[in-house]
Design a protein around this motif. Structure first.
Motif, mmCIF file in Angstrom:
data_model
loop_
_atom_site.group_PDB
_atom_site.id
_atom_site.type_symbol
_atom_site.label_atom_id
_atom_site.label_comp_id
_atom_site.label_asym_id
_atom_site.label_seq_id
_atom_site.Cartn_x
_atom_site.Cartn_y
_atom_site.Cartn_z
ATOM 1 N N THR A 24 0.831 -1.208 0.000
ATOM 2 C CA THR A 24 0.000 0.000 0.000
ATOM 3 C C THR A 24 0.866 1.259 0.000
ATOM 4 O OG1 THR A 24 -0.155 -0.235 2.425
ATOM 5 C CG2 THR A 24 -1.995 -1.063 1.096
ATOM 6 N N ARG A 25 2.009 1.207 0.705
ATOM 7 C CA ARG A 25 2.913 2.366 0.675
ATOM 8 C C ARG A 25 3.504 2.561 -0.716
ATOM 9 N NH1 ARG A 25 6.197 0.728 4.055
ATOM 10 N NH2 ARG A 25 8.009 0.236 2.767
ATOM 11 N N ARG A 26 3.922 1.457 -1.348
ATOM 12 C CA ARG A 26 4.459 1.567 -2.706
ATOM 13 C C ARG A 26 3.380 1.989 -3.705
ATOM 14 N NH1 ARG A 26 9.278 -1.019 -3.644
ATOM 15 N NH2 ARG A 26 9.135 0.096 -5.639
ATOM 16 N N ALA A 27 2.157 1.541 -3.485
ATOM 17 C CA ALA A 27 1.068 1.975 -4.362
ATOM 18 C C ALA A 27 0.842 3.474 -4.232
ATOM 19 C CB ALA A 27 -0.209 1.211 -4.023
ATOM 20 N N THR A 28 0.958 3.975 -3.010
ATOM 21 C CA THR A 28 0.824 5.424 -2.822
ATOM 22 C C THR A 28 1.948 6.171 -3.526
ATOM 23 O OG1 THR A 28 -0.218 5.035 -0.667
ATOM 24 C CG2 THR A 28 0.645 7.247 -1.095
ATOM 25 N N GLU A 29 3.169 5.631 -3.424
ATOM 26 C CA GLU A 29 4.296 6.256 -4.124
ATOM 27 C C GLU A 29 4.107 6.195 -5.639
ATOM 28 O OE1 GLU A 29 7.624 4.115 -2.722
ATOM 29 O OE2 GLU A 29 7.623 5.015 -0.716
ATOM 30 N N ALA A 30 3.611 5.035 -6.131
ATOM 31 C CA ALA A 30 3.373 4.909 -7.572
ATOM 32 C C ALA A 30 2.296 5.883 -8.034
ATOM 33 C CB ALA A 30 2.972 3.474 -7.914
ATOM 34 N N GLU A 31 1.271 6.065 -7.218
ATOM 35 C CA GLU A 31 0.224 7.030 -7.560
ATOM 36 C C GLU A 31 0.786 8.443 -7.595
ATOM 37 O OE1 GLU A 31 -4.317 8.200 -6.123
ATOM 38 O OE2 GLU A 31 -3.096 6.789 -4.966
ATOM 39 N N MET A 32 1.673 8.740 -6.650
ATOM 40 C CA MET A 32 2.317 10.054 -6.647
ATOM 41 C C MET A 32 3.231 10.194 -7.869
ATOM 42 S SD MET A 32 2.757 12.991 -5.356
ATOM 43 C CE MET A 32 1.877 12.768 -3.789
ATOM 44 N N GLY A 33 3.940 9.121 -8.234
ATOM 45 C CA GLY A 33 4.780 9.170 -9.427
ATOM 46 C C GLY A 33 3.972 9.406 -10.687
ATOM 47 N N GLN A 34 2.816 8.756 -10.786
ATOM 48 C CA GLN A 34 1.962 8.979 -11.951
ATOM 49 C C GLN A 34 1.453 10.416 -11.992
ATOM 50 O OE1 GLN A 34 -1.751 6.885 -12.039
ATOM 51 N NE2 GLN A 34 -1.755 6.718 -14.274
ATOM 52 N N LEU A 35 1.139 10.961 -10.834
ATOM 53 C CA LEU A 35 0.689 12.352 -10.781
ATOM 54 C C LEU A 35 1.799 13.296 -11.223
ATOM 55 C CD1 LEU A 35 -1.437 14.440 -10.002
ATOM 56 C CD2 LEU A 35 -0.561 14.351 -7.663
ATOM 57 N N LEU A 36 3.033 13.018 -10.772
ATOM 58 C CA LEU A 36 4.161 13.863 -11.170
ATOM 59 C C LEU A 36 4.425 13.741 -12.669
ATOM 60 C CD1 LEU A 36 6.623 13.207 -8.205
ATOM 61 C CD2 LEU A 36 5.227 15.236 -8.598
ATOM 62 N N GLU A 37 4.274 12.519 -13.212
ATOM 63 C CA GLU A 37 4.471 12.343 -14.647
ATOM 64 C C GLU A 37 3.419 13.099 -15.438
ATOM 65 O OE1 GLU A 37 6.701 10.974 -16.559
ATOM 66 O OE2 GLU A 37 7.983 10.349 -14.908
ATOM 67 N N SER A 38 2.174 13.045 -14.983
ATOM 68 C CA SER A 38 1.114 13.742 -15.710
ATOM 69 C C SER A 38 1.305 15.258 -15.672
ATOM 70 C CB SER A 38 -0.250 13.380 -15.110
ATOM 71 O OG SER A 38 -0.338 13.809 -13.754
ATOM 72 N N GLN A 39 1.946 15.762 -14.627
ATOM 73 C CA GLN A 39 2.197 17.197 -14.514
ATOM 74 C C GLN A 39 3.588 17.594 -14.991
ATOM 75 O OE1 GLN A 39 1.366 18.388 -10.485
ATOM 76 N NE2 GLN A 39 -0.808 17.862 -10.619
ATOM 77 N N GLN A 40 4.341 16.636 -15.573
ATOM 78 C CA GLN A 40 5.669 16.909 -16.127
ATOM 79 C C GLN A 40 6.607 17.508 -15.074
ATOM 80 O OE1 GLN A 40 6.751 16.273 -19.506
ATOM 81 N NE2 GLN A 40 4.914 15.019 -19.314
ATOM 82 N N ARG A 41 6.623 16.888 -13.887
ATOM 83 C CA ARG A 41 7.487 17.385 -12.822
ATOM 84 C C ARG A 41 8.633 16.435 -12.512
ATOM 85 N NH1 ARG A 41 5.581 21.790 -10.243
ATOM 86 N NH2 ARG A 41 3.412 22.386 -10.630
ATOM 87 N N THR A 42 8.746 15.349 -13.273
ATOM 88 C CA THR A 42 9.876 14.429 -13.113
ATOM 89 C C THR A 42 10.901 14.731 -14.194
ATOM 90 O OG1 THR A 42 8.747 12.795 -14.483
ATOM 91 C CG2 THR A 42 8.424 12.646 -12.102
ATOM 92 N N GLU A 43 11.979 13.932 -14.207
ATOM 93 C CA GLU A 43 13.005 14.109 -15.236
ATOM 94 C C GLU A 43 12.394 13.913 -16.628
ATOM 95 O OE1 GLU A 43 17.165 12.218 -15.059
ATOM 96 O OE2 GLU A 43 16.094 11.035 -16.540
ATOM 97 N N ARG A 44 12.688 14.816 -17.544
ATOM 98 C CA ARG A 44 12.080 14.762 -18.865
ATOM 99 C C ARG A 44 13.061 15.269 -19.907
ATOM 100 N NH1 ARG A 44 10.575 19.035 -15.998
ATOM 101 N NH2 ARG A 44 10.492 21.109 -16.978
ATOM 102 N N ILE A 45 12.766 14.964 -21.166
ATOM 103 C CA ILE A 45 13.572 15.419 -22.294
ATOM 104 C C ILE A 45 12.778 16.477 -23.046
ATOM 105 C CG2 ILE A 45 14.678 14.721 -24.443
ATOM 106 C CD1 ILE A 45 15.105 11.981 -23.300
#
Length: 436
Positions: free
Chosen positions: A299-320
């Motif tokens: 459940t903790r990793r699922a929360t982190e994965a959900e946060m990662g997906q949110l960051l990806e959708s908002q283009q806040r992670t590493e990108r080209i």
């Protein structure tokens, strides 16, 4: 050097073999011009992508946190250089349509003309890991606009594929951990139901049940001891009472004694079985505890994965991101045709001189007074001067005319080179005005 000892000897050599030198120079120049005209002009267009760092530090939530930037870029490069993608690029831009190359050869030629390199910081000390900061895509083609279009297409593919790859990885991570959480939750529910049934079936072997039976065992043993004492008392009072009464009371006591002994045997059996039952019950509890720990982690990793997906959708992670789009190159990278033709003519002249020199060395003839005196080490008394005849004059004019014809032919053949160069310059100026 044989008979060539002075500047006069060199001039004499040139005079004697001027026709050979001119023929070799003419043929070499003509071949150089022909070769240059048949060589396609190659243009190189370059597009640059920049790797933007994550604006939110979330290494655990990143879907690709376990891979290095170099590895991710190499995977993207392999996808761009895959056969199917190259075939799609060739068909989209109509590359090599004027040739009769097979599809495999076209793919190989495009793969050779595309260079994808990583951009790293050159100031990193030796021994330190160089982290890529960008990607450079260079495309070489005989059409300047096609080279720029293909480079920009690869650049857009690089950006888009990186975004899709990260989004897909984030979604898959979230789906995996959510499915794992549901699976573990279902296993926990089934195990809890199993533990409840096991506890209900074996209540007398566990906890309060076995404690109550131990207390009951002590009471039963005391009661059994009292019954035995009463039986002994009855036996001692047999002389004072009637035998029938004594036998009836003894039978009742013995019946009570048998019941108590049977109950004591049951309790002792339960106490003997209690360790095994408690062990099985402990195994079930440990399994449930492990499932709970796994559920907490998932459940903790699922929360982190959900946060990662949110960051990806908002283009806040590493990108080209696109740093520089490829522009239509103005000058070819294959070099100037005029310079190459002139270089070929110069090399042809050198080749003619070398052949004339070689012929002179292979045929060492004494031609002048100085050569005679040096060869025989004597002083010449009389030297017959060289007399020029009308035939020699005509030969000199023929040689001069041949030189002029050779120069004219070279100029005619080189005119196309000069015209192409002028057209290239005018086209570059026109494109610059259009872009302005």
């Amino acid at each position: 050097m044989g008979q060539i000892q002075s500047v006069g000897d060199v001039l004499g050599l040139l005079r004697r073999h001027v026709m050979l030198i001119l023929v070799v120079s003419f043929l070499g120049s003509a071949f150089s011009v022909w070769w240059v005209l048949n060589q396609p002009r190659l243009y190189e267009a370059t597009a640059v992508a920049q790797i933007e760092a994550a604006t939110v530090a979330d290494a655990e939530g990143s879907p690709l946190a376990g891979t290095s930037a170099d590895q991710r870029l190499r995977l993207l490069e392999q996808q761009l250089m895959a056969r199917d993608n190259l075939v799609e690029v060739i068909e989209r831009f109509g590359l090599y349509a004027e040739t009769e190359l097979s599809r495999s050869r076209k793919v190989a030629q495009l793969r050779e003309s595309v260079r994808i390199t990583q951009i790293t910081d050159p100031n990193v000390p030796p021994g330190m890991t160089r982290i890529p900061t960008g990607m450079r895509i260079a495309v070489t083609h005989n059409d300047a606009e096609a080279a720029a279009d293909v480079a920009n297409h690869f650049l857009s593919q690089l950006v888009e594929r990186n975004r899709e790859r990260r989004s897909t990885a984030a979604l898959r991570n979230l789906e995996f951990f959510e499915s794992e959480a549901q699976r573990i939750e279902a296993e926990m529910a089934a195990l809890e139901e199993q533990i409840a049934d096991f506890r209900e079936e074996n209540a007398r072997y566990l906890g309060e049940g076995i404690s109550a039976q131990r207390d009951e065992l002590g009471t039963l043993r005391s009661t059994l001891l009292e019954i035995e004492q009463r039986i002994i008392e009855l036996e001692s009072s047999r002389t004072r009472q009637r035998a029938e009464v004594i036998e009836r009371q003894r039978a009742l006591l013995e019946e009570q004694q048998a019941l108590i002994e049977a109950r004591i045997a049951q309790i002792e059996e339960a106490i003997a079985s209690s360790p095994e039952v408690e062990r099985q019950f402990g195994v079930l509890n440990r399994q449930l505890e492990q499932l709970r720990e796994q559920y907490d982690i998932v459940t903790r990793r699922a929360t982190e994965a959900e946060m990662g997906q949110l960051l990806e959708s908002q283009q806040r992670t590493e990108r080209i991101e696109v740093l520089e789009n490829a522009l239509v190159p103005e000058n070819p990278v294959s070099g100037s045709r005029t310079k190459r033709a002139a270089l070929g003519g110069g090399m042809s002249l050198v080749l003619g001189l070398a052949i004339a020199f070689l012929i002179e060395m292979l045929n060492p003839v004494i031609r002048t007074r100085a050569q005679l005196e040096q060869a025989l080490n004597v002083k010449a008394v009389v030297a017959i001067p060289r007399l020029e005849t009308p035939r020699q004059h005509r030969r000199r004019w023929v040689l001069l005319l041949s030189v002029l014809l050779a120069l004219g032919a070279v100029l005619v053949l080189g005119w196309q080179v000069i015209r192409d160069a002028v057209e290239a310059v005018l086209g570059a100026l026109q494109r610059r005005r259009t872009q302005a």
